[in-house]
Scaffold this motif. Structure first.
Motif, PDB file in Angstrom:
ATOM      1  N   PRO A   1      -7.621   3.621   4.167  1.00 49.74           N
ATOM      2  CA  PRO A   1      -7.602   5.074   3.970  1.00 49.74           C
ATOM      3  C   PRO A   1      -6.293   5.702   4.447  1.00 49.74           C
ATOM      4  N   TRP A   2      -5.865   6.738   3.734  1.00 48.48           N
ATOM      5  CA  TRP A   2      -4.676   7.512   4.139  1.00 48.48           C
ATOM      6  C   TRP A   2      -5.136   8.822   4.722  1.00 48.48           C
ATOM      7  N   ASN A   3      -4.456   9.257   5.756  1.00 52.88           N
ATOM      8  CA  ASN A   3      -4.662  10.617   6.211  1.00 52.88           C
ATOM      9  C   ASN A   3      -3.437  11.421   5.763  1.00 52.88           C
ATOM     10  N   THR A   4      -3.689  12.644   5.271  1.00 53.09           N
ATOM     11  CA  THR A   4      -2.580  13.426   4.700  1.00 53.09           C
ATOM     12  C   THR A   4      -1.508  13.790   5.742  1.00 53.09           C
ATOM     13  N   SER A   5      -1.858  13.668   7.034  1.00 51.38           N
ATOM     14  CA  SER A   5      -0.838  13.982   8.049  1.00 51.38           C
ATOM     15  C   SER A   5       0.111  12.803   8.248  1.00 51.38           C
ATOM     16  N   GLN A   6      -0.226  11.665   7.631  1.00 49.87           N
ATOM     17  CA  GLN A   6       0.546  10.452   7.923  1.00 49.87           C
ATOM     18  C   GLN A   6       1.387   9.954   6.757  1.00 49.87           C
ATOM     19  N   PHE A   7       1.672  10.812   5.789  1.00 45.25           N
ATOM     20  CA  PHE A   7       2.552  10.406   4.695  1.00 45.25           C
ATOM     21  C   PHE A   7       3.950  10.098   5.244  1.00 45.25           C
ATOM     22  N   SER A   8       4.580   9.084   4.630  1.00 47.41           N
ATOM     23  CA  SER A   8       5.879   8.651   5.160  1.00 47.41           C
ATOM     24  C   SER A   8       6.915   9.761   5.135  1.00 47.41           C
ATOM     25  N   TRP A   9       6.840  10.653   4.146  1.00 49.33           N
ATOM     26  CA  TRP A   9       7.885  11.688   4.070  1.00 49.33           C
ATOM     27  C   TRP A   9       7.713  12.732   5.177  1.00 49.33           C
ATOM     28  N   LYS A  10       6.583  12.634   5.928  1.00 48.65           N
ATOM     29  CA  LYS A  10       6.392  13.559   7.047  1.00 48.65           C
ATOM     30  C   LYS A  10       7.222  13.128   8.265  1.00 48.65           C
ATOM     31  N   CYS A  11       8.065  12.086   8.093  1.00 49.36           N
ATOM     32  CA  CYS A  11       8.847  11.629   9.243  1.00 49.36           C
ATOM     33  C   CYS A  11      10.162  12.385   9.390  1.00 49.36           C
ATOM     34  N   ALA A  12      10.439  13.322   8.457  1.00 46.66           N
ATOM     35  CA  ALA A  12      11.671  14.104   8.605  1.00 46.66           C
ATOM     36  C   ALA A  12      11.501  15.078   9.771  1.00 46.66           C
ATOM     37  N   ARG A  13      12.614  15.706  10.174  1.00 42.93           N
ATOM     38  CA  ARG A  13      12.557  16.506  11.408  1.00 42.93           C
ATOM     39  C   ARG A  13      12.070  17.933  11.192  1.00 42.93           C
ATOM     40  N   ASP A  14      12.057  18.390   9.937  1.00 40.31           N
ATOM     41  CA  ASP A  14      11.553  19.727   9.657  1.00 40.31           C
ATOM     42  C   ASP A  14      11.028  19.761   8.219  1.00 40.31           C
ATOM     43  N   LEU A  15      10.454  20.916   7.852  1.00 41.66           N
ATOM     44  CA  LEU A  15       9.817  21.043   6.548  1.00 41.66           C
ATOM     45  C   LEU A  15      10.797  20.806   5.405  1.00 41.66           C
ATOM     46  N   GLU A  16      11.971  21.379   5.547  1.00 38.22           N
ATOM     47  CA  GLU A  16      12.999  21.220   4.530  1.00 38.22           C
ATOM     48  C   GLU A  16      13.335  19.726   4.372  1.00 38.22           C
TER      49      GLU A  16
ATOM     50  N   ALA B   1       0.847  -1.207   0.000  1.00 37.06           N
ATOM     51  CA  ALA B   1       0.000   0.000   0.000  1.00 37.06           C
ATOM     52  C   ALA B   1       0.881   1.256   0.000  1.00 37.06           C
ATOM     53  N   VAL B   2       1.985   1.213   0.714  1.00 38.32           N
ATOM     54  CA  VAL B   2       2.896   2.372   0.734  1.00 38.32           C
ATOM     55  C   VAL B   2       3.504   2.577  -0.651  1.00 38.32           C
ATOM     56  N   LEU B   3       3.917   1.479  -1.264  1.00 38.94           N
ATOM     57  CA  LEU B   3       4.493   1.607  -2.616  1.00 38.94           C
ATOM     58  C   LEU B   3       3.439   2.136  -3.588  1.00 38.94           C
ATOM     59  N   ALA B   4       2.204   1.627  -3.435  1.00 38.20           N
ATOM     60  CA  ALA B   4       1.121   2.095  -4.311  1.00 38.20           C
ATOM     61  C   ALA B   4       0.924   3.601  -4.131  1.00 38.20           C
ATOM     62  N   LEU B   5       1.024   4.061  -2.897  1.00 37.62           N
ATOM     63  CA  LEU B   5       0.885   5.505  -2.643  1.00 37.62           C
ATOM     64  C   LEU B   5       2.013   6.266  -3.342  1.00 37.62           C
ATOM     65  N   PHE B   6       3.229   5.772  -3.173  1.00 39.96           N
ATOM     66  CA  PHE B   6       4.384   6.460  -3.773  1.00 39.96           C
ATOM     67  C   PHE B   6       4.243   6.502  -5.302  1.00 39.96           C
TER      68      PHE B   6
ATOM     69  N   PHE C   1      -2.583  -8.075  17.849  1.00 38.94           N
ATOM     70  CA  PHE C   1      -1.743  -6.901  18.137  1.00 38.94           C
ATOM     71  C   PHE C   1      -2.426  -5.901  19.059  1.00 38.94           C
ATOM     72  N   LEU C   2      -1.595  -5.202  19.825  1.00 43.50           N
ATOM     73  CA  LEU C   2      -1.983  -3.908  20.382  1.00 43.50           C
ATOM     74  C   LEU C   2      -1.087  -2.911  19.668  1.00 43.50           C
ATOM     75  N   CYS C   3      -1.698  -1.959  18.955  1.00 41.86           N
ATOM     76  CA  CYS C   3      -0.930  -1.110  18.038  1.00 41.86           C
ATOM     77  C   CYS C   3      -0.626   0.243  18.661  1.00 41.86           C
ATOM     78  N   TRP C   4       0.660   0.569  18.664  1.00 44.25           N
ATOM     79  CA  TRP C   4       1.092   1.870  19.190  1.00 44.25           C
ATOM     80  C   TRP C   4       2.105   2.456  18.215  1.00 44.25           C
ATOM     81  N   PRO C   5       1.608   2.949  17.054  1.00 46.58           N
ATOM     82  CA  PRO C   5       2.527   3.428  16.017  1.00 46.58           C
ATOM     83  C   PRO C   5       3.290   4.673  16.457  1.00 46.58           C
ATOM     84  N   TYR C   6       4.465   4.821  15.899  1.00 49.54           N
ATOM     85  CA  TYR C   6       5.342   5.936  16.255  1.00 49.54           C
ATOM     86  C   TYR C   6       5.439   6.935  15.108  1.00 49.54           C
ATOM     87  N   PHE C   7       5.761   6.462  13.898  1.00 48.16           N
ATOM     88  CA  PHE C   7       5.856   7.408  12.778  1.00 48.16           C
ATOM     89  C   PHE C   7       5.744   6.695  11.425  1.00 48.16           C
ATOM     90  N   ALA C   8       5.828   7.509  10.372  1.00 51.21           N
ATOM     91  CA  ALA C   8       5.867   7.024   8.982  1.00 51.21           C
ATOM     92  C   ALA C   8       4.714   6.065   8.680  1.00 51.21           C
TER      93      ALA C   8
END
Ligand code: UDP
Length: 454
Positions: free
Chosen positions: A177-192, A140-145, A368-375
């Motif tokens: 479903p994807w939420n736009t706040s959860q895109f993998s590239w949002k895992c960087a530390r700043d906007l740049e 699903a991530v590859l499909a998104l990319f 599972f008990l799911c506790w996601p962190y990022f990406a």
């Protein structure tokens, strides 16, 4: 003709090294010679954990490249890491192939690169060597990319990958479903950093077009809408080394195997296994609250407390906790996770939902008990809780905090949920059928091997 000889290149992080080593072992079993490239930083750690554990990597020649960062630099900063290796590794790969092809040894016949290491596919193309890409996250991530051009066209993101507004969308019916706040590239530390990672992803997408095949660590039934959307993607998973050679390899930390005999002493279906992969970091307060939640649950637990699991662990406090829960819980620095999840004492998996951990839980029928962190971990949580329905989510409050009472409550719920356990066992059965002789992943793997040998 000599044996086929593949160069295999993972992205330099734990969740990539392990599945690509699993792939390497499968290829060795099919007559391939493997040259496996780690960053120098990871190579030293992988070799250190191998020699202490006495594990061998027969048929696999381990080589290392610099990653372009200075010794003390932070390799968990994905932007820095990516910028570093892209600068230095392509030249190293060219030189290695040239050396191997002129030394009279085994000529390199193919390059199999992590889909996140597109530069390696470009080097293979330049040198006239057949290549394939391996996708280590969900399809699903590859499909998104691969859908990024459409997302831009549909006004969901701008040309730099930034969401135009906050929304939830599906790529196709049946997909999570994807939420736009959860895109993998949002895992960087700043906007740049986010922009740089996004650019890196789009250039990897282009590079993957050079690959003869793209294989995925997944199976048809698990993500069928993604494979319908991209029928050229070939699922060959779940790839797990412990299933092939009786042990997992490629660890960046020393594996504490003592926990296996501790598990042997626990009743069947009684233990909460708690592990958050290689990158997740808790703050001190949440870390201690999690510990107290596990204690409060009253169930036996095996908890992986990686050296850097919290931003500053109070050792005295942790020693006190360890002493207090001696009869109930075991803490280890790094576990042989694939073996742990296959152990009959395991009842559930409190996980950050990295894709490897997700597949390992699925393959072993563990709820599972799911506790996601990022990406992509949030998407994997959606898969587990809403699509496969084999787990429950841990729900942080408005301040992002999870109190101990919630941990106990969710553990109680999962222990009582027979339907969820039954569904987890159903997925285990499907996963195992896929990788057996005649199963879909098994057939795909064979045709992949043939195409790499041609
Ligand atoms: N792992 C392990 N022992 C541990 C914790 C993790 O062997 O104590 C392995 C786990 O089996 C998985 C990998 O490390 O194969 C972590 O990958 P994942 O995609 O789950 O998470 P990431 O580390 O990339 O966040």
């Amino acid at each position: 003709m000599g044996s086929p000889h593949a160069i295999i290149i993972p992205y330099p992080a734990q969740g990539h090294v392990i599945p690509l080593l699993a792939l390497s072992h499968s290829l060795v079993a099919h007559g391939f010679k493997i040259t496996f490239i780690n960053s120098e930083f990871n190579h030293d750690r992988v070799v250190a954990s191998l020699s202490k554990g006495g594990d061998g990597v027969e048929g696999i020649h381990m080589v290392s490249f610099p990653d372009g960062l200075a010794p003390g630099e932070d390799r968990n900063d994905l932007r820095k890491l990516t910028e570093g290796f892209v600068r230095v590794m392509p030249r190293c790969l060219e030189e290695l192939i040239e050396r191997m092809n002129t030394s009279g040894g085994d000529r390199v016949t193919c390059v199999i690169a992590d889909g996140n290491m597109g530069w390696a596919l470009e080097v293979a193309q330049k040198m006239g060597i057949r290549s394939a890409a391996f996708w280590p996250a969900s399809t699903a991530v590859l499909a998104l990319f691969l859908n990024i051009p459409n997302l831009i066209q549909d006004g969901i993101i701008d040309a730099n990958g930034m969401p135009e507004r906050s929304e939830t969308f599906q790529l196709s019916p049946g997909m999570p479903p994807w939420n736009t706040s959860q895109f993998s590239w949002k895992c960087a530390r700043d906007l740049e950093g986010e922009r740089i990672i996004f650019k890196f992803i789009t250039s990897n997408n282009q590079a993957m077009e050079l690959a003869k095949t793209i294989i995925c660590n997944s199976f048809y039934d698990l993500e069928s809408p993604s494979f319908t959307l991209f029928p050229n993607l070939l699922p060959v998973g779940p790839l797990l080394t412990s299933q092939q050679i009786g042990k997992a390899v490629g660890h960046l930390w020393q594996v504490d195997t003592n926990c296996m005999s501790w598990l042997d002493e626990q009743p069947a279906n009684s233990v909460i296994y708690v592990a958050f992969g290689s990158l997740a970091v808790f703050n001190q307060h949440q870390f201690q609250e999690l510990a107290l939640g596990l204690e409060l649950s009253g169930h036996p637990f095996l908890w992986v407390v990686r050296r850097n699991l919290a931003d500053g662990i109070d050792d005295a406090w942790l020693d006190g906790f360890r002493d207090r829960v001696k009869g109930q819980g075991k803490l280890v620095g790094w576990s042989p996770q694939q073996q742990v999840l296959a152990h009959p004492s395991i009842a559930c998996f409190l996980s950050h939902c990295g894709w490897n951990s997700t597949l390992e839980g699925v393959k072993n029928g563990v709820p599972f008990l799911c506790w996601p962190y990022f990406a992509d971990q949030f998407l994997n949580q959606t898969y587990i809780c809403d699509v496969w329905k084999t787990g429950l989510s841990i729900d942080p409050d408005d301040r992002g905090f999870v109190p101990r009472e919630q941990i106990k409550e969710k553990v109680d719920q999962i222990f009582l949920n027979e339907e969820m356990k039954a569904r987890a066992l159903m997925w285990k059965d499907i996963a195992n059928r896929c990788i057996k002789e005649g199963g879909s992943s098994h057939k795909n793997f064979k045709s992949f091997v043939d195409s790499m040998k041609e």
